[in-house]
Write an enzyme that holds these catalytic residues in place. Structure first.
Site, PDB file in Angstrom:
ATOM      1  N   TYR A   1      -2.397  -1.426  10.218  1.00 53.58           N
ATOM      2  CA  TYR A   1      -2.326  -1.533   8.829  1.00 53.58           C
ATOM      3  C   TYR A   1      -1.116  -0.871   8.316  1.00 53.58           C
ATOM      4  CZ  TYR A   1      -4.004  -1.165   3.937  1.00 53.58           C
ATOM      5  OH  TYR A   1      -3.939  -1.156   2.597  1.00 53.58           O
TER       6      TYR A   1
ATOM      7  N   SER B   1       0.952  -1.183   0.197  1.00 50.95           N
ATOM      8  CA  SER B   1       0.065   0.045  -0.154  1.00 50.95           C
ATOM      9  C   SER B   1       0.988   1.235   0.018  1.00 50.95           C
ATOM     10  CB  SER B   1      -0.887   0.001   1.238  1.00 50.95           C
ATOM     11  OG  SER B   1      -1.079   1.303   1.538  1.00 50.95           O
TER      12      SER B   1
HETATM   13  P1  NAD Z   1     -11.359  -5.676  -0.530  1.00 55.07           P
HETATM   14  O1  NAD Z   1     -11.819  -5.598   0.759  1.00 55.07           O
HETATM   15  O2  NAD Z   1     -12.145  -5.518  -1.635  1.00 55.07           O
HETATM   16  O3  NAD Z   1     -10.807  -7.199  -0.791  1.00 55.07           O
HETATM   17  C1  NAD Z   1      -9.871  -7.872   0.312  1.00 55.07           C
HETATM   18  C2  NAD Z   1     -10.043  -9.332  -0.028  1.00 55.07           C
HETATM   19  O4  NAD Z   1      -9.306  -9.744   1.154  1.00 55.07           O
HETATM   20  C3  NAD Z   1     -11.402  -9.871   0.148  1.00 55.07           C
HETATM   21  O5  NAD Z   1     -11.820 -10.475  -0.722  1.00 55.07           O
HETATM   22  C4  NAD Z   1     -11.438 -10.218   1.676  1.00 55.07           C
HETATM   23  O6  NAD Z   1     -12.452 -11.531   1.808  1.00 55.07           O
HETATM   24  C5  NAD Z   1     -10.120 -10.969   1.717  1.00 55.07           C
HETATM   25  N1  NAD Z   1      -9.652 -11.498   2.960  1.00 55.07           N
HETATM   26  C6  NAD Z   1      -9.567 -10.509   4.121  1.00 55.07           C
HETATM   27  N2  NAD Z   1      -9.135 -11.436   5.151  1.00 55.07           N
HETATM   28  C7  NAD Z   1      -8.964 -12.591   4.514  1.00 55.07           C
HETATM   29  C8  NAD Z   1      -8.452 -13.941   5.127  1.00 55.07           C
HETATM   30  N3  NAD Z   1      -7.906 -14.053   6.374  1.00 55.07           N
HETATM   31  N4  NAD Z   1      -8.171 -14.912   4.264  1.00 55.07           N
HETATM   32  C9  NAD Z   1      -8.642 -14.889   2.776  1.00 55.07           C
HETATM   33  N5  NAD Z   1      -9.131 -13.551   2.372  1.00 55.07           N
HETATM   34  C10 NAD Z   1      -9.268 -12.644   3.028  1.00 55.07           C
HETATM   35  O7  NAD Z   1      -9.896  -4.698  -0.512  1.00 55.07           O
HETATM   36  P2  NAD Z   1      -8.926  -4.295  -1.887  1.00 55.07           P
HETATM   37  O8  NAD Z   1      -9.158  -3.101  -2.048  1.00 55.07           O
HETATM   38  O9  NAD Z   1      -9.331  -5.227  -3.061  1.00 55.07           O
HETATM   39  O10 NAD Z   1      -7.780  -4.959  -1.123  1.00 55.07           O
HETATM   40  C11 NAD Z   1      -6.854  -5.847  -1.780  1.00 55.07           C
HETATM   41  C12 NAD Z   1      -5.562  -5.262  -1.263  1.00 55.07           C
HETATM   42  O11 NAD Z   1      -4.887  -4.484  -1.712  1.00 55.07           O
HETATM   43  C13 NAD Z   1      -5.488  -5.462   0.392  1.00 55.07           C
HETATM   44  O12 NAD Z   1      -4.052  -6.005   0.727  1.00 55.07           O
HETATM   45  C14 NAD Z   1      -5.466  -3.791   0.568  1.00 55.07           C
HETATM   46  O13 NAD Z   1      -4.747  -3.718   2.028  1.00 55.07           O
HETATM   47  C15 NAD Z   1      -4.651  -3.396  -0.811  1.00 55.07           C
HETATM   48  N6  NAD Z   1      -4.848  -1.932  -0.816  1.00 55.07           N
HETATM   49  C16 NAD Z   1      -6.001  -1.607  -1.356  1.00 55.07           C
HETATM   50  C17 NAD Z   1      -5.955  -0.103  -1.460  1.00 55.07           C
HETATM   51  C18 NAD Z   1      -7.509   0.367  -1.787  1.00 55.07           C
HETATM   52  O14 NAD Z   1      -7.538   1.641  -1.902  1.00 55.07           O
HETATM   53  N7  NAD Z   1      -8.462  -0.325  -2.277  1.00 55.07           N
HETATM   54  C19 NAD Z   1      -5.080   0.573  -1.347  1.00 55.07           C
HETATM   55  C20 NAD Z   1      -3.974   0.286  -1.043  1.00 55.07           C
HETATM   56  C21 NAD Z   1      -3.758  -1.267  -0.552  1.00 55.07           C
END
Ligand code: NAD
Length: 261
Positions: free
Chosen positions: A158, A145
């Protein structure tokens, strides 16, 4: 583009929604075989798998908690049983908990660290063992991130986890470089996914987030998936140990945008 990805086998954790779904879709377009992991949302994972197959790839969905060794072993087993191999492992699953740090419970701290940091360690360890046993020049992509770099008050667990992912990525990239294994991270900025749904539904919070992005807009999951496809393919063959920021310039200190300071 990325023709080398055809028939390669990938595991994507947290693939039932958001960025994970976009990566599986993109891999499907390249005719890869994908193990789509979900924790609780089987319907979302199945919809992602259907998209992969419509695009000419192959997919299976597997329930597993990435914070456990059994969960990660089950994902590897699904790749080998269904597709006969493993080439790419994407540690994408993640979550966040907002709390002033002095009020953050140990339970919530451990929950975030166990998924966002330990989950990445366990996924990478599982993939590395397979690559070692089979002499494979495999590929690992860890979803970090912008908060591996930008401090984020009230999200200290986080930010700590993602900072850990950054150094873990660099360290194992160096440790396994001579084996031909490449390990990189992606650092998304503000991306339109379910993790941000509540925040972005509030216009004030949405506008405030956009104001922190020099490119003046929220990113799309497909724009993160494009980076994952590049890192997974041989087009990035001399790249290891980086974090590829996909953030519209969020890490460029936008407070200085108009010459302040
Ligand atoms: P999201 O909430 O849409 O998806 C996250 C996924 O992780 C979900 O499918 C959830 O079920 C799964 N998950 C959570 N805990 C779990 C576990 N214990 N076992 C298996 N699966 C699990 O979020 P996203 O935005 O798609 O995030 C994906 C990645 O990108 C994450 O690591 C997040 O930190 C990172 N990220 C997202 C953003 C953003 O702005 N969306 C920014 C920076 C980083």
């Amino acid at each position: 583009m990325y023709e080398d990805l055809k028939n390669r086998v990938a595991v994507i954790t947290g693939g039932s929604k958001g960025i994970g779904t976009a990566i599986s879709e993109r891999f499907g377009q390249k005719h890869m075989s994908v193990v789509i992991n979900y924790n609780s949302d089987a319907t979302g994972a199945q919809a992602a798998a259907d998209k992969v197959e419509q695009n000419g790839g192959k997919a299976v969905i597997v329930q597993a908690n990435v914070a456990t060794e059994e969960g990660n072993n089950a994902l590897l087993k699904a790749a080998v049983d269904n597709f006969g191999d493993l080439d790419v492992w994407v540690n994408n699953a993640g979550m966040e908990i907002k709390s002033p740090t002095h009020e953050l419970s140990l339970e919530d701290w451990n929950r975030v660290i166990s998924i966002d940091q330990t989950g990445v360690f366990l996924g990478a360890k599982t993939a590395l063992n397979y690559f070692k046993e089979h002499g494979k020049k495999g590929n690992i992509i860890n979803m970090s991130s912008v908060h591996e770099q930008i401090p984020w008050p009230t999200f200290s667990s986080y930010a700590a986890a993602k900072g850990g992912v950054k150094m873990f990525t660099k360290t194992i990239a160096m440790e396994y470089a001579k084996d031909g294994v490449r390990v990189n991270a992606i650092g998304p900025g503000a991306i339109n996914t379910p993790i941000n749904a509540k925040k972005f539904a509030d216009k004030e919070q949405y506008d405030q987030t956009v104001s922190m992005v020099p490119m003046d807009r929220i990113g799309k999951p497909e724009e993160v998936a494009a980076g994952a496809a590049w890192l997974a393919s041989d087009e990035s063959s001399y790249v290891t140990g980086i974090t590829l920021f996909i953030d519209g310039g969020m890490t460029l200190y936008p407070a200085f945008m108009n010459g302040q300071g």
